[in-house]
Scaffold this motif. Structure first.
Motif, PDB file in Angstrom:
ATOM      1  N   ARG A   6       0.819  -1.217   0.000  1.00  0.00           N
ATOM      2  CA  ARG A   6       0.000   0.000   0.000  1.00  0.00           C
ATOM      3  C   ARG A   6       0.851   1.266   0.000  1.00  0.00           C
ATOM      4  NH1 ARG A   6      -3.514  -3.181   3.314  1.00  0.00           N
ATOM      5  NH2 ARG A   6      -2.633  -2.328   5.233  1.00  0.00           N
ATOM      6  N   GLU A   7       2.144   1.125   0.304  1.00  0.00           N
ATOM      7  CA  GLU A   7       3.057   2.270   0.253  1.00  0.00           C
ATOM      8  C   GLU A   7       3.326   2.719  -1.187  1.00  0.00           C
ATOM      9  OE1 GLU A   7       5.268   4.208   2.287  1.00  0.00           O
ATOM     10  OE2 GLU A   7       3.860   3.754   3.904  1.00  0.00           O
ATOM     11  N   PHE A   8       3.037   1.859  -2.166  1.00  0.00           N
ATOM     12  CA  PHE A   8       3.405   2.112  -3.555  1.00  0.00           C
ATOM     13  C   PHE A   8       2.155   2.381  -4.387  1.00  0.00           C
ATOM     14  CE2 PHE A   8       6.712  -0.461  -1.688  1.00  0.00           C
ATOM     15  CZ  PHE A   8       7.890   0.062  -2.191  1.00  0.00           C
ATOM     16  N   PRO A   9       1.830   3.634  -4.653  1.00  0.00           N
ATOM     17  CA  PRO A   9       0.618   3.947  -5.425  1.00  0.00           C
ATOM     18  C   PRO A   9       0.570   3.286  -6.798  1.00  0.00           C
ATOM     19  CG  PRO A   9       1.444   5.919  -4.353  1.00  0.00           C
ATOM     20  CD  PRO A   9       2.474   4.860  -4.136  1.00  0.00           C
ATOM     21  N   ILE A  10       1.732   3.125  -7.450  1.00  0.00           N
ATOM     22  CA  ILE A  10       1.748   2.559  -8.800  1.00  0.00           C
ATOM     23  C   ILE A  10       1.202   1.130  -8.811  1.00  0.00           C
ATOM     24  CG2 ILE A  10       4.120   1.678  -8.600  1.00  0.00           C
ATOM     25  CD1 ILE A  10       2.555   3.189 -11.759  1.00  0.00           C
ATOM     26  N   LEU A  11       1.339   0.416  -7.693  1.00  0.00           N
ATOM     27  CA  LEU A  11       0.881  -0.968  -7.635  1.00  0.00           C
ATOM     28  C   LEU A  11      -0.634  -1.078  -7.644  1.00  0.00           C
ATOM     29  CD1 LEU A  11       3.342  -2.521  -5.013  1.00  0.00           C
ATOM     30  CD2 LEU A  11       3.647  -2.233  -7.474  1.00  0.00           C
ATOM     31  N   ARG A  12      -1.310   0.039  -7.354  1.00  0.00           N
ATOM     32  CA  ARG A  12      -2.769   0.027  -7.350  1.00  0.00           C
ATOM     33  C   ARG A  12      -3.351   0.256  -8.734  1.00  0.00           C
ATOM     34  NH1 ARG A  12      -1.718   2.874  -2.386  1.00  0.00           N
ATOM     35  NH2 ARG A  12      -2.122   4.924  -3.309  1.00  0.00           N
ATOM     36  N   PRO A  24       9.787   1.955  -8.201  1.00  0.00           N
ATOM     37  CA  PRO A  24       8.757   2.957  -7.916  1.00  0.00           C
ATOM     38  C   PRO A  24       8.981   3.669  -6.586  1.00  0.00           C
ATOM     39  CG  PRO A  24       7.908   0.742  -7.564  1.00  0.00           C
ATOM     40  CD  PRO A  24       9.246   0.579  -8.212  1.00  0.00           C
ATOM     41  N   LEU A  25       8.613   4.940  -6.550  1.00  0.00           N
ATOM     42  CA  LEU A  25       8.666   5.694  -5.304  1.00  0.00           C
ATOM     43  C   LEU A  25       7.487   5.287  -4.419  1.00  0.00           C
ATOM     44  CD1 LEU A  25       9.670   9.240  -6.622  1.00  0.00           C
ATOM     45  CD2 LEU A  25      11.139   7.338  -5.919  1.00  0.00           C
ATOM     46  N   TYR A  26       7.593   5.599  -3.152  1.00  0.00           N
ATOM     47  CA  TYR A  26       6.576   5.166  -2.198  1.00  0.00           C
ATOM     48  C   TYR A  26       6.256   6.326  -1.249  1.00  0.00           C
ATOM     49  CZ  TYR A  26      10.939   4.257   0.337  1.00  0.00           C
ATOM     50  OH  TYR A  26      12.181   4.366   0.899  1.00  0.00           O
ATOM     51  N   ASP A  27       5.108   6.224  -0.597  1.00  0.00           N
ATOM     52  CA  ASP A  27       4.558   7.355   0.153  1.00  0.00           C
ATOM     53  C   ASP A  27       5.506   7.882   1.218  1.00  0.00           C
ATOM     54  OD1 ASP A  27       2.204   7.382  -1.291  1.00  0.00           O
ATOM     55  OD2 ASP A  27       1.151   6.044   0.086  1.00  0.00           O
ATOM     56  N   ALA A  28       6.101   6.995   2.004  1.00  0.00           N
ATOM     57  CA  ALA A  28       6.954   7.444   3.112  1.00  0.00           C
ATOM     58  C   ALA A  28       8.160   8.228   2.593  1.00  0.00           C
ATOM     59  CB  ALA A  28       7.409   6.252   3.946  1.00  0.00           C
ATOM     60  N   LEU A  29       8.737   7.793   1.471  1.00  0.00           N
ATOM     61  CA  LEU A  29       9.878   8.513   0.901  1.00  0.00           C
ATOM     62  C   LEU A  29       9.465   9.898   0.411  1.00  0.00           C
ATOM     63  CD1 LEU A  29      12.810   8.688  -0.081  1.00  0.00           C
ATOM     64  CD2 LEU A  29      12.101   7.518  -2.187  1.00  0.00           C
ATOM     65  N   ILE A  30       8.319   9.992  -0.245  1.00  0.00           N
ATOM     66  CA  ILE A  30       7.849  11.293  -0.722  1.00  0.00           C
ATOM     67  C   ILE A  30       7.615  12.229   0.452  1.00  0.00           C
ATOM     68  CG2 ILE A  30       5.951  12.480  -1.886  1.00  0.00           C
ATOM     69  CD1 ILE A  30       7.928  11.007  -3.735  1.00  0.00           C
ATOM     70  N   ASP A  31       7.066  11.721   1.542  1.00  0.00           N
ATOM     71  CA  ASP A  31       6.864  12.550   2.738  1.00  0.00           C
ATOM     72  C   ASP A  31       8.194  13.081   3.254  1.00  0.00           C
ATOM     73  OD1 ASP A  31       4.162  12.077   2.593  1.00  0.00           O
ATOM     74  OD2 ASP A  31       4.162  10.511   4.144  1.00  0.00           O
ATOM     75  N   TRP A  32       9.203  12.214   3.300  1.00  0.00           N
ATOM     76  CA  TRP A  32      10.524  12.653   3.779  1.00  0.00           C
ATOM     77  C   TRP A  32      11.123  13.696   2.846  1.00  0.00           C
ATOM     78  CZ3 TRP A  32      15.373  12.808   1.687  1.00  0.00           C
ATOM     79  CH2 TRP A  32      16.406  13.143   2.563  1.00  0.00           C
ATOM     80  N   ARG A  33      11.016  13.491   1.549  1.00  0.00           N
ATOM     81  CA  ARG A  33      11.589  14.437   0.585  1.00  0.00           C
ATOM     82  C   ARG A  33      10.903  15.802   0.669  1.00  0.00           C
ATOM     83  NH1 ARG A  33      14.242  11.565  -4.043  1.00  0.00           N
ATOM     84  NH2 ARG A  33      13.398  13.104  -5.478  1.00  0.00           N
TER      85      ARG A  33
END
Length: 361
Positions: A6-12, A24-33
């Motif tokens: 669920r961390e990876f939007p592309i997988l949905r 693919p990027l994931y939600d937690a990394l984008i939040d940190w960036r």
């Protein structure tokens, strides 16, 4: 694993079988960036001390993750840049062994510098032929990708250990971009002298970050002329005493890019590298069995006992478009269609792929 996915939007939105192109990027990394860039916006140059800490922490993390002394870790923006800097410090009279159709950023830097190159094609008995070529051609340098980008061919790393023990003066340079993050790896015991990696694939760190790992005592073999104030840690007194790893970092580095790499290494650690390794080994075995049973894999892949999670299946542009139209993200590479699985892929992804392939067979 469902929580992780669920961390990876592309997988949905699709069956993502394209990590070999981009992890693919994931939600937690984008939040940190986003938090990092907000700090830069609000604090400007006051972030400098934090930047230095981030870079130092990243080297430490890489060293811990792959078992390499932190002082032997170089932060580079990508493997290609690091490889070209590295070869400026290697005498072009060396005899070099390469693999046919290896990633261009492995082979081209040697060929453009007029090294005397011997090239081997991929076959089931590749390791035996490498051993023979090293002896027959007085090879000084063996450079290769641990996992081949076109078809996922995985070289036997136990063989590399034996090769180094039998030929201690052989300089072994490896590209781990299609390998590191997918399977467990111990640099100190690997027999590899230099390992270069870009972080935007299996390490899930986005573009613009990578690293090179160096074995001890390579200073005489690799006289890299690259230099800069950052390589001297901003100290004029260090101009003549830079270590090899620091020479690969001549200019300022991005805390966003390399902080992303550290964040993703922490993320992979939180999942458990042993767990990731086992998941990918299981996926590799099941995918190989399924595709092999349909006659879609090359003989030199089918006949080997081990393989990565990258596969090149026999197919043309029509089949490629069919896969895309069925929401399977993959790539045309070489003479076929490349698919690649990572730990966030499941049996359901393989089943969907096989259903589409059987429909078109």
């Amino acid at each position: 694993m469902d929580k992780i996915k669920r961390e990876f939007p592309i997988l949905r939105k699709c069956t993502y079988l394209n990590t070999a192109v981009f992890g693919p990027l994931y939600d937690a990394l984008i939040d940190w960036r986003q938090e990092h860039d907000l700090d830069a916006l609000l604090h400007g140059s006051d972030m400098w001390d934090q930047t230095l800490k981030t870079l130092s922490d990243t080297r430490e993390k890489i060293g811990h993750f792959f078992n390499c002394n932190a002082e032997n870790v170089s932060l580079v923006y990508n493997f290609s840049l690091g490889m070209n800097l590295l070869l400026e410090g290697l005498q072009s009279k060396k005899n070099v062994l390469l693999l046919e159709n290896d990633y261009p950023s492995v082979n081209w830097p040697f060929e453009s510098r007029k090294f005397k190159c011997t090239t081997l094609g991929l076959t089931t008995d590749l390791e035996e032929r490498v051993e023979e070529a090293v002896k027959k051609n007085n090879i000084d340098v063996f450079a290769f990708s641990i996992v081949q980008w076109l078809d996922g061919f995985l070289i036997d790393l136990e063989f590399i250990k034996r090769l180094k023990r039998a030929n201690p003066d052989l300089l072994i340079i490896a590209d781990g971009t299609q390998f590191c993050g997918a399977m467990s790896f111990d640099f100190k015991t690997s027999g590899i002298d230099v390992l270069g990696v870009s972080g935007y694939k299996w390490l899930l760190s986005g573009y613009g970050n990578g690293f090179m790992l160096f074995a001890d005592n390579l200073e005489n073999e690799l006289k890299v002329p690259a230099t800069g104030f950052n390589a001297a840690n901003g100290n004029f007194g260090n101009k003549e005493t830079m270590a090899l790893a620091k020479k690969m970092e001549p200019g300022h580095l991005s805390s966003l890019n390399f902080g992303s790499l550290k964040f993703s290494l922490d993320f992979l650690d939180s999942i458990g590298l042993d767990r990731i390794n086992q998941q990918n080994l299981n996926l590799s075995k099941k995918v190989k069995e399924s595709l092999g049973s349909m006659g879609l894999l090359q003989e030199h892949v089918v006949a080997r006992d081990f393989h990565s999670t990258i596969f090149n299946i026999k197919g043309d542009e029509k089949l490629f478009n069919t896969l895309l139209n069925n929401d399977i993200m993959c790539s045309m590479r070489g003479e076929g269609i490349r698919i690649s699985f990572h730990f966030y892929n499941g049996i359901d992804d393989l089943e969907h792929l096989m259903k589409v392939l059987k429909t078109k067979s």
